[in-house]
Scaffold this motif. Structure first.
Motif, PDB file in Angstrom:
ATOM      1  N   LYS A 281     -36.924  23.470 -25.433  1.00  0.00           N
ATOM      2  CA  LYS A 281     -36.251  23.204 -26.705  1.00  0.00           C
ATOM      3  C   LYS A 281     -36.601  21.819 -27.232  1.00  0.00           C
ATOM      4  O   LYS A 281     -36.976  21.661 -28.412  1.00  0.00           O
ATOM      5  CB  LYS A 281     -34.739  23.342 -26.504  1.00  0.00           C
ATOM      6  N   VAL A 300     -34.568  32.645 -24.363  1.00  0.00           N
ATOM      7  CA  VAL A 300     -35.431  31.699 -25.066  1.00  0.00           C
ATOM      8  C   VAL A 300     -36.272  32.415 -26.122  1.00  0.00           C
ATOM      9  O   VAL A 300     -36.774  31.795 -27.062  1.00  0.00           O
ATOM     10  CB  VAL A 300     -36.320  30.944 -24.065  1.00  0.00           C
ATOM     11  N   SER A 305     -32.999  31.693 -31.044  1.00  0.00           N
ATOM     12  CA  SER A 305     -33.479  30.603 -30.187  1.00  0.00           C
ATOM     13  C   SER A 305     -34.127  29.511 -31.037  1.00  0.00           C
ATOM     14  O   SER A 305     -34.799  29.804 -32.038  1.00  0.00           O
ATOM     15  CB  SER A 305     -34.494  31.143 -29.177  1.00  0.00           C
ATOM     16  N   ALA A 307     -36.628  27.835 -30.266  1.00  0.00           N
ATOM     17  CA  ALA A 307     -38.072  27.814 -29.983  1.00  0.00           C
ATOM     18  C   ALA A 307     -38.670  29.179 -30.299  1.00  0.00           C
ATOM     19  O   ALA A 307     -38.036  30.214 -30.085  1.00  0.00           O
ATOM     20  CB  ALA A 307     -38.329  27.453 -28.532  1.00  0.00           C
TER      21      ALA A 307
END
Length: 759
Positions: A281, A300, A305, A307
């Motif tokens: 992150k 993730v 998320s 990212a």
């Protein structure tokens, strides 16, 4: 009704403190009530969903529970949260658990071999739709710079390596597009310039040319980010205890990577994953170039998320790849998650088994649910329920039809016994009437109704009761169906024949046209009775031989039960019986004004009317609705238990009421004002109008059925009974003489030629 806490949750009012997890299920149910709405079945055993004690397994199990309960209406519950697959497979094998929605073959192959292949107590259902994609991932902004970075081959390129040596990737960054050809051309231009060409610069020295070329090369190095040429790219992997293959792959592919773990080696699994996410992150936010190990599904990769990662393609994994070999040069093997269920589930609940077979969702779906839990702070149940609601439209076409799931049922023993008791009580009543008819056969109240045919009618009514009594056994079998058919329809034929022929004799006596065939004695009527019953018997024999009644299954309200199938034979015989009853009703209407001491024809007409109306109503209910086994049994039983005793009571109750009150002989049979001088109906034929013997015989036609004589019966009486009988006969004789005199006077007036009114 929602309580205050759930209302707070729905409206988003955070001023109230609530337990969102406790409130969630009622909120989720409320959504389903308006959106999907499925009634929960209470007649089925709950589906036991096996889950393991990690989030991905719990999510799959929770999705299954919500869909099974809220949409398909099947009770379901989570059965244990096991720490190992060994425990999960053992639960499925024993039948304590029914289904497992997530199993990774990489970790369960030995269990699949044991329980699926050898023991066959667990069924391999198939892929769940989730694919465990283990591999190398780069940030999306790196891939945007050059799309070739999604392949490991790109990392042999010095330009790609140079990009990964940058601290950050600026927005709009582009790779240096200098080629060998363009570099050579630029050097040629330098050599032809005054800096290196003596023809153009007389004062040129070699050092000046060298300095110019070196300056150009330095410019190329800077433009291509080659200042740190040879320095390896940092690659992030998991702790050594995880046993990843990244170092082996990097070494055997000769990639210029420095494989390292950016987090502590001593952290637990969950702590390691959280720490890796935090590293990812922070690096993503700073737009740092990185390449790292990840396994999808994972939060993730969720849409929420911070990212966005892109997978790097490694050499394809195939059967020649051996992860234990030091020469391993392949990528990671993708794991197709599979579903398992107990071998007992298809027989326990076929709809649940079909649901397991057809249900699937993707790795991205699971990542999104995990992302809602981690990044938005929702509970597993909340995130799962929201996902199901959002994706139900796509899921619904693959769901099985829950209405085909039926529970085999039988008639309630209490109801069956109750109806059998009622039928037995009615049978006992009919037997009492039979003995009463035999005992009081010479009493005028019984004698007027033809005791022999009353006896036959009661025999038919008693026989009909076996339509219900034969249901004493719980199982419905073809033999039972045949026996019940014979009880029902043969009993009806006997009842109808007896009542019809009694009424037909009355109609014949008071109808000149019908009397030309001779007197209808009991012998003649019994012969015709046998013809009618024989016709019904032939029909039943043909039915039983050609298309024997058999059992069939009726499904209603998710319940199935065995019944005797209704065929065209049933309909044909029911129509015949309806036509026969209508004919009997019309016959009763014709003789409604015939002289009758006890209004028996009217009673028969009323019984026929009630029989027809109730029979039609019950048949309409039976054929237009499908209820429970109890409902079907009750309606079928009432077809006999109601009309038969009502008909018998209408005919027999008035007779025995008068007998019990001592008035069974008080009413004469020929008390009709339109009588002829011989004491009979005007249409009644008489061979000798003036003889008292003919008068007595004709007047007693209805009562004695053409065979009985009052003379023999009077001789058998004695005492007060004889005196009472003689007094009754004298009163009747006096009344008849007065009627004859009145009629003679009337006839003289009508035929007197001196009378102006003569015809």
């Amino acid at each position: 009704m929602l309580d205050r806490e759930c209302f707070c949750y729905l409206t988003g009012n955070e001023s109230l403190e609530i337990n969102s997890k406790r409130c969630f299920f009622r909120v989720c149910d409320l959504f389903w009530f308006f959106y999907l709405s499925g009634a929960l079945r209470t007649d089925l055993a709950p589906i036991q969903i096996v889950a393991n004690a990690w989030n991905s397994s719990m999510i799959s199990a929770t999705i299954a529970r919500i869909v099974l309960e809220e949409k398909l209406g099947l009770p379901a519950q989570l059965y244990g949260m096991y720490g190992t697959y060994d425990e999960s497979f053992a639960a499925l094998s024993s039948g304590a658990g029914d289904l497992l929605m997530e199993a990774y073959p990489k970790y369960t192959q030995y269990l699949i071999d044991e329980y699926v292949t050898e023991r066959r107590t667990v069924v391999y259902v198939g892929p769940s739709g989730i694919i465990g994609e283990t591999g190398w991932y780069i940030p999306e902004y790196v891939w945007d710079v050059s799309t070739i970075t999604d392949s490991y081959i790109a990392y042999y390129d010095e330009r790609i390596q140079a990009m990964f040596r940058l601290n950050t990737i600026p927005v709009g960054f582009q790779l240096d597009n200098t080629t060998l050809r363009s570099a050579v051309d630029d050097i040629d231009l330098i050599l032809e310039s005054p800096a290196c060409n003596a023809a153009l610069n007389a004062s040129l020295v070699a050092a000046d040319c060298t300095a110019t070329v070196e300056a150009f090369l330095e410019l190329l190095r800077e433009r291509a980010n080659l200042k740190d040429e040879g320095e390896p790219i940092t690659f992030w992997t998991m702790p050594d205890a995880w046993g990843t293959l990244d170092r082996v792959i990097v070494q055997n592919l000769s990639l210029n990577f420095n494989v390292t773990c950016p987090v502590s080696q001593t952290l637990g699994v969950d702590e390691t994953m959280d720490a890796m996410v935090e590293v990812t992150k922070q690096s993503y936010i700073a737009r740092k170039p990185f390449i790292q190990y990840w396994t999808k599904p994972h939060y993730v990769f969720a849409d929420v998320s911070p990212a966005r990662l892109h997978r790097v393609q490694l050499p394809e994994f195939d059967s020649t790849c051996n992860a234990s070999s030091s020469a391993y040069r392949c990528g990671y093997e993708d794991q197709r998650v599979v579903k398992m269920m107990s071998s007992k589930l298809p027989s326990k609940n076929s709809v649940a088994a079909d649901f397991v077979d057809h249900f699937s969702y993707t790795s991205q779906d699971q990542s999104n649910i995990l992302g809602q839990m981690v990044f938005n702070g929702k509970s597993l149940e909340e995130a799962t329920c929201e996902w199901v609601i959002a994706n139900f439209a796509a899921m619904e076409p693959n769901l099985p039809d829950p209405s085909r799931l039926v529970t085999p049922t039988k008639v309630s023993p209490a109801l069956r016994i109750a109806f059998i008791v009622v039928a037995a009580a009615e049978l006992a009543l009919f037997v009492l009437f039979i003995f009463g008819v035999i005992h009081y056969r010479r009493v005028r109240a019984v004698l007027s109704g033809s005791p022999k045919f009353l006896f036959l009618m009661l025999i038919g009514a008693s026989w009909s009761m076996f339509w219900v009594i034969l249901n004493y056994q719980e199982e419905v079998t073809p033999n039972l169906c045949i026996a019940r058919v014979w009880a029902r329809h043969l009993g009806f034929a006997i009842i109808f024949a007896a009542i019809f022929l009694k009424t037909w004799r009355i109609a014949s006596v008071f109808n000149i046209k019908s009397s030309k065939g001779g007197q209808l004695t009991d012998r003649v009527l019994l012969y015709r009775f046998l013809l009618i019953v024989g016709y019904a018997t032939v029909n039943l024999v043909a039915w039983s031989v050609s298309t024997p009644p058999t059992t069939g299954t009726v499904v209603s309200n998710n319940e199935s039960y065995l019944v005797c199938e209704v065929t065209w034979w049933d309909n044909a015989i029911y129509i015949e019986e309806l036509v026969a009853m209508v004919a009997l009703g019309l016959l009763c209407y014709r003789v409604r004004k015939a002289p009758s001491a006890f209004n028996e024809s009217k009673h028969i007409g009323l019984a026929v009317y009630n029989w027809i109306v109730m029979g039609i109503i019950l048949q309409i209910i039976l054929n237009s609705t499908t209820g429970t086994a109890d409902f079907f049994f009750a309606i079928q039983s009432l077809e006999v238990l109601v009309p038969v005793p009502i008909a018998v009571m209408i005919l027999m109750a008035p007779k025995f009421y008068l007998i019990l009150r001592g008035k069974g002989n008080d009413v004469a049979t020929s008390s009709y004002r339109g009588s002829n001088p011989n004491g009979s109906h005007p249409k009644t034929p008489s061979a000798n109008a003036g003889g008292s013997g003919s008068n007595q015989k004709s007047g007693d036609m209805e009562m004695s059925s053409g065979n009985e004589s009052e003379n023999g019966r009077t001789a058998q009486l004695s005492g007060k009974a004889a005196v009472q009988e003689i007094r009754s006969l004298r009163n009747e004789n006096t009344r008849l003489l007065k009627e004859v005199e009145a009629m003679r006077t009337q006839l003289l007036r009508m035929h007197n030629p001196h009378n102006g009114n003569a015809v």
